[in-house]
Design an enzyme around this catalytic site. Structure first.
Site, short mmCIF file in Angstrom:
data_model
loop_
_atom_site.label_atom_id
_atom_site.label_comp_id
_atom_site.label_asym_id
_atom_site.label_seq_id
_atom_site.Cartn_x
_atom_site.Cartn_y
_atom_site.Cartn_z
N LYS A 113 -54.81 -43.80 47.69
CA LYS A 113 -55.68 -44.95 47.92
C LYS A 113 -55.28 -45.72 49.18
O LYS A 113 -56.11 -46.36 49.82
CB LYS A 113 -55.65 -45.90 46.72
CG LYS A 113 -56.01 -45.28 45.37
CD LYS A 113 -57.44 -44.78 45.33
CE LYS A 113 -57.95 -44.52 43.92
NZ LYS A 113 -57.26 -43.41 43.21
C1 LIG Z 1 -57.80 -42.49 42.28
C2 LIG Z 1 -56.96 -41.29 42.04
C3 LIG Z 1 -57.53 -40.03 41.77
C4 LIG Z 1 -59.02 -39.83 41.65
O1 LIG Z 1 -59.70 -40.03 42.86
P1 LIG Z 1 -61.27 -40.33 42.86
O2 LIG Z 1 -61.60 -40.66 44.26
O3 LIG Z 1 -61.47 -41.49 41.92
O4 LIG Z 1 -61.96 -39.10 42.36
C5 LIG Z 1 -56.68 -38.94 41.65
N1 LIG Z 1 -55.33 -39.09 41.71
C6 LIG Z 1 -54.75 -40.28 41.94
C7 LIG Z 1 -53.28 -40.37 41.99
C8 LIG Z 1 -55.54 -41.43 42.12
O5 LIG Z 1 -54.94 -42.60 42.35
#
Ligand SMILES: *Cc1c(COP(=O)(O)O)cnc(C)c1O
Length: 500
Positions: A113
Site C-alpha cells: 500500500k
Molecule cells: C491490500 C492487500 C492485498 C490485496 O490487494 P487489493 O488491491 O485489495 O486486491 C494483498 N496483500 C496485502 C498484504 C495487502 O495489504
C-alpha cells in the site's frame, strides 16, 4: 485526458479534480477517458531510467493537468531513501527458473500500500492547489489492515488535510493494529469498528453518499475524500511498478520484445490486479493475470462463472488484508471490458447493492476469461507454501504472498503454461509474523509466545532482518482507543471533527 465516472453521469473531470474527490458524485468510480499506449520505443526509453524516472514518465500520461515540476515534486517526495529501504524501490528477485517475485513492501509500513500511499498525499495536495481548494480535505479510510497504516503514515501532518481510519477491531493482525493505534500526527484519527472489513467499507461509503451530512461539512469548509483504491490517485501509482517489472525483465534479458509474462497477484479489493490490467491495456505483453484469493473466494467464482455473488459467510483467514467479499475495483474492470457500457455497469452495481449478486452474461464473461485465471488457497495451504518456499528457496514470504505462490502452483499444474511469471509480494513476512513463525519455526519454540515475541524469534531463527518500522513497535505508546459500532461511524467522524 479527462476522467469520467464508471456509472456514466459525470464526465470532463480533470485528473486533479478526480483525485481530490476520490469517488464520483454519481456513486461510480473515476476512470480515464482512454488508456494511453506505450510503444516499443517508449519501452526502450524506460529501460534506461530508474524507478523514479519511469514513474514520472508514466504518470505524465494520466496527469495532463500537472506540469513537469509538479510531477517531479510528487515522485521525489514519495520514492526516496528516507521512505524506502531499497534503492530499487520495487526490486525483482528470481525465485525459480522462470519465476520472479517483485517485492512491493520496502516502504515505511512494510506493505505494498505504501507504493501508492506515499505519493497520494503529494498528488492530493498538488490537486488541491491546482483547483484552488479552500476547504479542508477529510480523508476517510476503511481498511482491512494495511491501507490504514499506510494512509496514516502518508497523510500525517500534511497541511490542509485530516485523516480518519476505520479498521475491523477483531479483524487485523496484532502488528497491523499496533501500527495504527500508535500513529502520531496532529491531523490523524483512528477507530476500531465492531464488524468486518465489508461493514467498515459500507459504513464509509454511506457517509460519502449522505448528502445532508456532506452539506453540513461543506458549511464548515470541510470536504470528504478517499485514500482507498476507489481513488484513482491510489491506482495510478500501482500501474508504474508493473511496467517497471516488465522493463526490468527486458533489461536483464529474461524476455525479448513481444515475449509475454504472466502476473500473479494476491487479491482482495481487486485494486492491485486491476493496475496490472491497465498495464496490459497500455501495451505490456501480459499473457494471463492470475488472481489469487484466499477462502473468501468470491473473485475466483466470478472468474470461473461470470457470476459475482457475495452471499456467503465472511471468513477470517491468516491473510486478513484479503478478507473482502465486495471488491470495489471490479467495477472499473467491467467498465473497460464492456467498452465503457456505463448502463450495464450501473445495473450490475445496483443488483450487487440490492441482492448481493450479478451475472455479467456469456459475452462479457468470455472477455474476463481471456485475460484472467483464478484459484484460491486455504490457511493450511498458505502455511505449507511459506514452509516450502523457506525450506526449498531459503526465501521468507508473508501469508498474502504465500496465497499467490500456492495459486501459481495450481495454475502451472492445471494449464502447463510456464510463461515467465512475476509474483507480486505484497507484505513483509514480519507484518504477519505469528503465522509465518508457525510455518517455519519448530512447534515447541512458538508455544505460548506473544505475537511480538514471535517476531524476534523469527528473525533469530531465519537470519532475515526485521524491518526497522516493525522493530520496537510493542513499546510504542497507544494513542487511539476509540472503538465504535458500524452504525455509529458517522457519529465518530463528527466527534473527531469536533462537530456538535
Ligand atoms: C491490500 C492487500 C492485498 C490485496 O490487494 P487489493 O488491491 O485489495 O486486491 C494483498 N496483500 C496485502 C498484504 C495487502 O495489504
Amino acid at each position: 485526458m479527462n476522467y469520467i465516472s464508471s456509472r456514466g453521469q459525470v464526465s470532463g473531470v480533470s485528473a486533479a479534480e478526480a483525485i481530490k474527490k476520490g469517488i464520483a458524485p454519481d456513486g461510480g468510480l473515476f476512470v480515464p477517458e482512454y488508456i494511453p499506449t506505450l510503444t516499443e520505443d517508449i519501452f526502450r526509453t524506460l529501460e534506461e531510467l530508474n524507478y523514479q524516472d519511469r514513474a514520472r514518465h508514466i504518470l505524465t500520461y494520466y496527469l495532463p493537468d500537472f506540469n513537469e515540476q509538479e510531477i517531479r515534486y510528487c515522485v521525489e517526495g514519495a520514492y526516496n531513501s528516507n521512505n524506502f529501504d531499497n534503492s530499487r524501490i520495487a526490486p525483482l528477485n528470481q525465485l525459480g527458473e522462470k519465476i520472479y517475485i517483485q517485492e512491493l513492501w520496502h516502504g515505511p509500513t512494510c506493505a505494498f500500500k505504501d507504493m501508492a500511499l506515499q505519493i497520494l498525499p503529494y498528488l492530493m495536495t498538488t490537486s488541491m492547489n491546482k483547483t484552488g481548494e479552500t476547504s479542508e480535505i477529510i480523508i476517510l479510510v476503511a481498511t482491512s489492515g494495511d491501507t490504514g497504516k499506510a494512509a496514516l503514515e502518508g497523510f500525517s501532518n500534511v497541511d490542509g488535510t485530516r485523516i480518519i481510519v476505520f479498521f475491523p477491531d477483531q479483524g487485523v493482525s496484532e502488528v497491523q493494529k499496533r501500527q495504527m493505534v500508535t500513529q502520531e500526527g496532529k491531523n490523524v484519527h483512528v477507530a476500531g469498528v465492531l464488524g468486518n472489513f465489508d461493514d467498515a467499507q459500507s459504513g464509509v461509503k454511506s457517509i460519502f453518499s449522505n448528502q445532508d451530512y456532506n452539506q453540513s461539512l461543506a458549511e464548515r469548509r470541510m470536504k470528504l475524500s478517499s485514500a482507498n483504491s476507489i481513488n484513482w490517485g491510489r491506482l495510478l501509482p500501482q500501474i508504474v511498478y508493473y511496467i517497471s517489472a516488465y522493463i526490468d525483465l527486458r533489461t536483464e534479458g529474461v524476455v525479448k520484445t513481444g515475449d509475454k509474462v504472466n502476473i500473479v497477484v494476491p487479491t482482495g479489493n481487486f485494486g492491485n490486479i486491476l493496475a496490472a490490467y491497465y498495464a496490459s491495456k497500455m501495451g505490456v505483453p501480459i499473457g494471463k493475470l492470475i488472481c489469487a484469493a484466499n477462502t473468501n473466494n468470491v473473485l475466483t467464482d466470478f472468474i470461473r462463472t461470470g457470476i459475482y455473488d457475495r452471499n456467503r459467510p465472511f471468513e477470517k483467514t491468516i491473510s486478513p488484508s484479503m478478507d473482502i467479499l465486495i471488491s470495489s475495483n471490479l467495477e472499473r474492470l467491467l467498465f473497460e471490458i464492456t467498452d465503457h457500457d456505463t448502463r450495464k455497469v450501473s445495473a450490475w452495481m445496483e443488483e450487487l447493492k440490492n441482492s448481493g449478486s450479478y451475472n455479467v452474461g456469456p459475452e462479457v464473461y468470455q472477455e474476463v476469461v481471456n485475460g484472467f485465471w483464478s484459484d484460491y488457497c486455504s490457511d493450511e495451504e498458505t502455511i505449507a507454501a511459506i514452509r516450502h518456499t523457506w525450506e526449498e528457496k531459503h526465501y521468507l514470504i508473508d501469508t498474502h504472498t504465500a496465497v499467490a505462490v500456492n495459486v501459481y502452483d495450481k495454475y502451472l499444474q492445471s494449464t502447463g503454461d510456464d510463461t515467465v511469471a512475476i509474483i507480486v509480494s505484497t507484505a513483509s513476512p514480519f507484518k504477519f509474523g505469528s503465522s509465518v513463525a508457525a510455518a517455519v519455526l519448530p512447534p515447541e519454540t512458538i508455544a505460548g509466545r506473544t505475537e511480538f515475541e514471535l517476531l524476534y524469534l523469527l528473525e533469530e531463527h531465519t537470519g532475515v532482518k526485521m524491518p526497522d518500522a516493525i522493530r520496537g513497535l510493542e513499546d510504542r505508546k497507544v494513542l487511539h482507543q476509540t472503538v465504535c459500532k458500524v452504525e455509529d461511524m458517522e457519529a465518530a467522524v463528527s466527534e473527531f471533527l469536533d462537530i456538535k
